[in-house]
Design a protein around this motif. Structure first.
Motif, short mmCIF file in Angstrom:
data_model
loop_
_atom_site.label_atom_id
_atom_site.label_comp_id
_atom_site.label_asym_id
_atom_site.label_seq_id
_atom_site.Cartn_x
_atom_site.Cartn_y
_atom_site.Cartn_z
N PHE A 1 0.83 -1.20 0.00
CA PHE A 1 0.00 0.00 0.00
C PHE A 1 0.87 1.25 0.00
N ALA A 2 1.94 1.25 0.80
CA ALA A 2 2.82 2.42 0.87
C ALA A 2 3.48 2.70 -0.48
N LEU A 3 3.97 1.66 -1.14
CA LEU A 3 4.63 1.85 -2.43
C LEU A 3 3.65 2.30 -3.50
N LEU A 4 2.46 1.70 -3.53
CA LEU A 4 1.49 2.00 -4.57
C LEU A 4 0.91 3.41 -4.44
N THR A 5 0.99 3.98 -3.26
CA THR A 5 0.48 5.35 -3.07
C THR A 5 1.60 6.38 -3.04
N ALA A 6 2.71 6.06 -2.37
CA ALA A 6 3.77 7.05 -2.19
C ALA A 6 4.55 7.29 -3.47
N VAL A 7 4.85 6.25 -4.23
CA VAL A 7 5.64 6.42 -5.45
C VAL A 7 4.91 7.29 -6.48
N PRO A 8 3.64 7.00 -6.82
CA PRO A 8 2.95 7.89 -7.78
C PRO A 8 2.83 9.33 -7.28
N LEU A 9 2.58 9.52 -5.97
CA LEU A 9 2.50 10.88 -5.44
C LEU A 9 3.85 11.59 -5.52
N GLY A 10 4.93 10.84 -5.22
CA GLY A 10 6.26 11.43 -5.32
C GLY A 10 6.61 11.81 -6.74
N VAL A 11 6.25 10.97 -7.71
CA VAL A 11 6.51 11.27 -9.12
C VAL A 11 5.71 12.49 -9.56
N ALA A 12 4.42 12.52 -9.19
CA ALA A 12 3.57 13.65 -9.57
C ALA A 12 4.07 14.95 -8.95
N ALA A 13 4.53 14.88 -7.69
CA ALA A 13 5.05 16.08 -7.04
C ALA A 13 6.34 16.56 -7.69
N ALA A 14 7.16 15.64 -8.18
CA ALA A 14 8.42 16.03 -8.83
C ALA A 14 8.18 16.61 -10.21
N ILE A 15 7.16 16.11 -10.91
CA ILE A 15 6.88 16.62 -12.25
C ILE A 15 6.39 18.07 -12.18
N ARG A 16 5.58 18.38 -11.15
CA ARG A 16 5.06 19.74 -10.99
C ARG A 16 5.40 20.26 -9.60
N PRO A 17 6.65 20.64 -9.39
CA PRO A 17 7.03 21.17 -8.06
C PRO A 17 6.30 22.47 -7.75
N ASN A 18 6.01 22.62 -6.44
CA ASN A 18 5.31 23.80 -5.92
C ASN A 18 3.89 23.94 -6.44
N SER A 19 3.33 22.87 -7.00
CA SER A 19 1.94 22.89 -7.45
C SER A 19 1.03 22.37 -6.34
N GLY B 1 14.50 12.01 -5.71
CA GLY B 1 15.19 11.27 -6.76
C GLY B 1 14.73 11.67 -8.15
N MET B 2 13.42 11.87 -8.32
CA MET B 2 12.90 12.27 -9.62
C MET B 2 13.36 13.68 -9.99
N LEU B 3 13.36 14.60 -9.03
CA LEU B 3 13.83 15.95 -9.32
C LEU B 3 15.30 15.94 -9.75
N ASP B 4 16.09 15.12 -9.09
CA ASP B 4 17.51 15.05 -9.44
C ASP B 4 17.72 14.44 -10.83
N VAL B 5 16.96 13.38 -11.10
CA VAL B 5 17.12 12.70 -12.39
C VAL B 5 16.59 13.55 -13.53
N LEU B 6 15.46 14.24 -13.33
CA LEU B 6 14.87 15.05 -14.39
C LEU B 6 15.76 16.21 -14.82
N ASN B 7 16.69 16.60 -13.95
CA ASN B 7 17.62 17.67 -14.29
C ASN B 7 18.94 17.14 -14.85
N SER B 8 18.99 15.84 -15.13
CA SER B 8 20.22 15.24 -15.64
C SER B 8 20.37 15.49 -17.13
N ASP B 9 21.61 15.38 -17.59
CA ASP B 9 21.90 15.62 -19.00
C ASP B 9 21.25 14.58 -19.91
N TYR B 10 21.24 13.32 -19.48
CA TYR B 10 20.68 12.30 -20.37
C TYR B 10 19.18 12.44 -20.54
N ILE B 11 18.49 13.04 -19.56
CA ILE B 11 17.05 13.30 -19.72
C ILE B 11 16.84 14.41 -20.75
#
Length: 305
Positions: free
Chosen positions: A107-125, A194-204
């Motif tokens: 339950f923790a993984l299925l809820t926390a991971v999508p929320l963490g990804v969504a929060a990283a895609i739109r920070p401060n939203s 982790g997503m914020l760090d990766v999304l700012n990487s050169d390979y992305i």
């Protein structure tokens, strides 16, 4: 990598030995176990008879050595209250605890991971702020209070779920939410960072420049790399959750190993309490060791060494 694993294994064994000695010592340093078993109305002769019967009159190190060597063989003695072998009693109750732990971490993984990804895609939203609120609330909210609130709302007022017991899968819904919510904040924050760090990487940026779709960039390139530390954290959280199931099982009357620990403490059942402390500690030690090994295996520098 092999030297690293051997070093971690040796450290895990040392921690297990230390935990076993401290847990055994604390139970005796907290008072006279013979007097606790005999009760307040027992005479001095009765207390002395119990002390000789259970071997409490011998030096503590001798008692610890005998208990430790027997525990290594899987023999934790006989329960003072249940009059059953402690090892069999714990093995029977662990089924409920393990099921609850697996459901909770899922339950923790299925809820926390999508929320963490969504929060990283739109920070401060708004999504980021909701994720932050849930993270802070999860850290601040006591598990027993959250469990009681769910019982009042969903069992008593709405009548949607059973308040206690473990007869059907519906009995595990509220305990799973309470136990899983305990692990959500750390997993959510780590996923977001982790997503914020990766999304700012050169390979992305390179992948986007080559025309890769946003979904492919997020889930094939970014999430695959950001999820690595989350898997290791989930292994550690699993150990925490199994040990922390004492409160959840007591609130929802789930007769697992956690509820057995509460019963044993309330009834001065020393052999069962000692064995449960060791078992819960070993869960945490084993899952932490596995997390370290997994991190080493996923790290290219460690695999090449």
């Amino acid at each position: 990598m092999l030297p690293f694993i051997l070093k971690r294994l040796g450290l895990a064994l040392l921690v297990a030995f230390t935990v076993s000695f401290i847990s055994f010592s604390l139970l005796f340093l907290s008072g006279d176990p013979a007097a606790a078993l005999a009760g307040e109305t027992a005479s001095g002769e009765d207390v002395e008879a119990l002390r000789r019967l259970y071997g409490f009159d011998r030096p503590m190190l001798v008692q610890y050595g005998e208990w430790l060597f027997a525990a290594i063989r899987g023999d934790f003695g006989e329960s003072y209250y249940f009059k059953l072998p402690v090892a069999g009693l714990i093995a029977e109750r662990l089924q409920v605890t393990m099921l609850l732990g697996v459901c909770g971490i899922s339950f923790a993984l299925l809820t926390a991971v999508p929320l963490g990804v969504a929060a990283a895609i739109r920070p401060n939203s708004i999504i980021d702020r909701v994720a932050l609120f849930l993270s802070v609330a999860g850290q601040a909210m006591p598990s027993f209070w959250f469990g009681l609130i769910l019982i009042v709302v969903f069992a008593i007022q709405l009548g949607l779920l059973p308040p206690s017991g473990a007869a059907t899968w519906r009995h595990f819904i509220m305990p799973t939410i309470v136990l899983g919510y305990y692990a959500m904040p750390a997993i959510m924050r780590l996923t977001r960072a982790g997503m914020l760090d990766v999304l700012n990487s050169d390979y992305i940026r390179t992948a986007r420049a080559k025309g890769a779709g946003e979904g492919r960039v997020l889930f094939k390139h970014a999430l695959r790399n950001a999820i690595i530390p989350v898997v290791s954290l989930a292994a550690v959280q699993m150990g925490f959750m199994l040990g922390g199931s004492i409160v959840v099982e007591s609130v929802f009357a789930l007769h697992g190993a956690g509820f057995l620990a509460w019963e044993s403490i309330a009834r001065n059942d020393l052999p069962t309490v000692q064995a449960l402390i060791l078992v819960f500690s070993m869960f945490y030690i084993i899952f932490t060791f596995l997390a370290d090994v997994l991190n080493a295996w996923l790290d290219p520098r460690m695999r090449s060494s």
